[in-house]
Design an enzyme around this catalytic site. Structure first.
Site, PDB file in Angstrom:
ATOM      1  NE  ARG A 215      -2.077  11.402  -6.582  1.00 23.13           N
ATOM      2  CZ  ARG A 215      -1.486  10.286  -7.239  1.00 23.13           C
ATOM      3  NH1 ARG A 215      -1.150  10.411  -8.342  1.00 23.13           N
ATOM      4  NH2 ARG A 215      -1.601   9.173  -6.705  1.00 23.13           N
ATOM      5  CG  HIS A 216      -0.603  12.826  -1.898  1.00 19.15           C
ATOM      6  ND1 HIS A 216       0.349  11.757  -2.030  1.00 19.15           N
ATOM      7  CD2 HIS A 216      -1.877  12.452  -1.976  1.00 19.15           C
ATOM      8  CE1 HIS A 216      -0.464  10.698  -2.417  1.00 19.15           C
ATOM      9  NE2 HIS A 216      -1.719  11.175  -2.588  1.00 19.15           N
ATOM     10  CG  ASN A 222       1.323   7.119  -4.080  1.00 19.48           C
ATOM     11  OD1 ASN A 222       1.742   8.476  -3.710  1.00 19.48           O
ATOM     12  ND2 ASN A 222       0.010   6.694  -4.154  1.00 19.48           N
ATOM     13  NE  ARG A 263      -2.507   9.543   0.486  1.00 21.83           N
ATOM     14  CZ  ARG A 263      -3.621   8.665   0.888  1.00 21.83           C
ATOM     15  NH1 ARG A 263      -3.406   8.433   2.278  1.00 21.83           N
ATOM     16  NH2 ARG A 263      -4.602   8.428   0.421  1.00 21.83           N
ATOM     17  CD  GLU A 288      -8.061   9.294  -3.429  1.00 20.44           C
ATOM     18  OE1 GLU A 288      -9.091  10.149  -3.426  1.00 20.44           O
ATOM     19  OE2 GLU A 288      -7.272   9.281  -4.269  1.00 20.44           O
ATOM     20  CG  HIS A 357      -6.125  12.245  -1.418  1.00 22.29           C
ATOM     21  ND1 HIS A 357      -4.929  11.503  -0.767  1.00 22.29           N
ATOM     22  CD2 HIS A 357      -6.390  13.003  -0.532  1.00 22.29           C
ATOM     23  CE1 HIS A 357      -5.165  11.905   0.647  1.00 22.29           C
ATOM     24  NE2 HIS A 357      -5.769  12.631   0.578  1.00 22.29           N
TER      25      HIS A 357
HETATM   26  O1  F6P Z   1      -3.200   4.817  -5.690  1.00 21.84           O
HETATM   27  C1  F6P Z   1      -3.497   6.183  -4.918  1.00 21.84           C
HETATM   28  C2  F6P Z   1      -5.055   6.451  -4.892  1.00 21.84           C
HETATM   29  O2  F6P Z   1      -4.982   7.949  -4.212  1.00 21.84           O
HETATM   30  C3  F6P Z   1      -5.656   5.465  -4.083  1.00 21.84           C
HETATM   31  O3  F6P Z   1      -5.785   5.752  -2.506  1.00 21.84           O
HETATM   32  C4  F6P Z   1      -7.056   5.692  -4.549  1.00 21.84           C
HETATM   33  O4  F6P Z   1      -7.947   4.527  -4.254  1.00 21.84           O
HETATM   34  C5  F6P Z   1      -6.666   5.831  -5.862  1.00 21.84           C
HETATM   35  O5  F6P Z   1      -5.526   6.649  -6.131  1.00 21.84           O
HETATM   36  C6  F6P Z   1      -7.721   6.366  -7.061  1.00 21.84           C
HETATM   37  O6  F6P Z   1      -7.632   6.306  -8.348  1.00 21.84           O
HETATM   38  P1  F6P Z   1      -8.272   5.138  -9.130  1.00 21.84           P
HETATM   39  O7  F6P Z   1      -9.639   5.590  -9.159  1.00 21.84           O
HETATM   40  O8  F6P Z   1      -7.851   5.544 -10.660  1.00 21.84           O
HETATM   41  O9  F6P Z   1      -8.210   3.823  -8.636  1.00 21.84           O
END
Ligand code: F6P
Length: 413
Positions: A215-216, A222, A263, A288, A357
């Site tokens: 993962r980046h 973040n 990223r 992502e 991601h």
């Molecule tokens: O927060 C980082 C991220 O990569 C967001 O861009 C993305 O929407 C999310 O994580 C995905 O994780 P989750 O589905 O748990 O919200």
């Protein structure tokens, strides 16, 4: 069933023949079969001291000398395969384009007493083919040419092959494979062939020698718990990227696959710089999850300003689709397509790295693990460790490995 077999690969350049040949060879070898691959391209490059055989004109059907040399190379490999089989070898794989009937008849005639299996590789996916051409243009044999000229030369070479291409039709044992989709499109087998069931399995099963799923590093988003966007790595994220570079410095990674987001590219760059050589291929399929109207918001803002999103997503995270965006379920197809590109573009023998991601990596991992749908959006996907995946018919390994170097190990978070 034991016995001897000659496998003959057939197909235009860049159609995944060598990857398929290696996958067949290595897996049969693990089963205890004595296999060897005889690759005409490798032999040609070994014999070529001045790049004269990498020019497109070498492959022109009108080039009498070129044709003679190609046939000589084919003959040399046939002779080596004959010797290998006589000395106790069980399966010889003749890996070359073998696009003409004349060439195939020569091969048949060289092994009169042995069963032959012809494996023709095609790939109808234009995008994957294009990406493969780009990759090939970067190979050592084109290093005396600019990228553009190399690509031009390789495309012309393919046209020459197309002009003489005769698909399999009269060979008694033949199988047509889509090497991008790893599926069998047609088969016609006229006798009982040794290892045949196993070969069908190998062709259609995914074998992962070493996949490093990273993962980046940490981004500004973040840090603020923000969703989506295209933000840069923080200093800590950069530090993580450098630590990854250090960690992988002694593990050969020829290609790093990323998304189009900064990223992942910023994380991959220092890793690539420590490898000699290494290319970064950005695949939009690994972008992502698109959070639609929630992009750029913090999770807290979503809870306060769009409580219905938080309410609906929570219990049904896999199936939930963000308004004007995506959900895990709707990402599935594109992520799997990205993975197919990765396996098509990566040489079978080489280690693979994907820098992705949180949500995308969960989808990638879940395509190897048989997880319940509802569990997938909660798979642990930290930024200070990566997944190492190995899958073959004998083992399945998924390890979560911390990568922080000693120098940075003190930074807790
Ligand atoms: O927060 C980082 C991220 O990569 C967001 O861009 C993305 O929407 C999310 O994580 C995905 O994780 P989750 O589905 O748990 O919200």
């Amino acid at each position: 069933m034991k016995g001897k077999l000659v496998i003959v690969m057939v197909g235009l350049p860049a159609r995944g023949k060598s990857t398929m040949a290696r996958k067949l060879g290595r897996t049969l070898e693990m089963d205890g079969v004595r296999v060897r691959i005889f690759n005409n391209g490798e032999l040609r490059r070994k014999l070529d001291t001045d790049f004269s055989t990498s020019s497109s004109e070498f492959f022109s059907p009108a080039n009498v000398q070129g044709k003679e040399m190609r046939e000589r190379i084919s003959q040399l490999n046939i002779e080596q395969a004959q010797a290998f089989l006589q000395e106790g070898g069980e399966v010889a794989v003749i890996d070359a384009s073998n696009v003409t009937r004349e060439r195939r008849r020569n091969i048949d005639a060289a092994f009169p007493a042995l069963p032959m299996l012809y494996v023709e590789c095609v790939n109808a996916d234009e995008e994957a083919l294009e990406a493969n051409l780009e990759r090939k243009a970067g190979l050592k044999e084109f290093r005396h040419l600019s990228r553009e000229k190399a690509l031009e030369s390789f495309v012309r070479r393919i046209h020459y092959y197309e002009s003489i291409y005769e698909p399999l039709d009269e060979e008694p044992n033949r199988i047509l494979v889509d090497s991008f989709d790893s599926c069998i499109l047609q088969e016609r087998i006229s006798e009982v062939l040794p290892y045949y069931d196993r070969i069908r399995d190998i062709i259609t099963t995914r074998v992962v020698r070493n996949l490093y799923l990273v993962r980046h590093g940490e981004t500004f988003y973040n840090r603020e718990d923000r969703i989506g966007g295209d933000s840069d790595l923080t200093d800590r994220g950069q530090d993580q990227a450098n630590a990854l570079a250090e960690h992988f410095a002694t593990i050969r990674i020829p290609i790093i696959f990323t998304s189009n987001h900064k990223r992942t590219l910023q994380t991959a760059t220092p890793i690539a710089e420590r490898q000699q050589p290494c290319s970064i291929i950005a695949l939009p399929e690994f972008n992502e999850i698109n959070a639609g109207v929630c992009e750029h918001m913090t999770y807290e803002q979503v809870r306060r300003q769009m409580p219905e999103v938080a309410r609906e997503r929570g219990p049904n995270k896999y199936r939930y689709v963000y308004p004007e965006g995506e959900g895990y379920a709707t990402m599935e197809e594109r992520v799997h397509r990205g993975l197919k590109k990765v396996f098509f573009l990566n040489n079978y023998d080489e280690n693979i790295m994907i820098v992705g991601h949180r949500a995308v990596n969960r989808m990638i991992l879940s395509s190897f693990l048989s997880r319940q749908e509802a569990e997938i959006p909660f798979i642990y996907m930290p930024q200070d460790r990566y997944y190492h995946i190995q899958i073959d018919p004998h083992k399945r390994i998924f390890e979560l490995i911390p990568y922080r170097s000693v120098a940075t190990a003190g930074i807790g978070w």
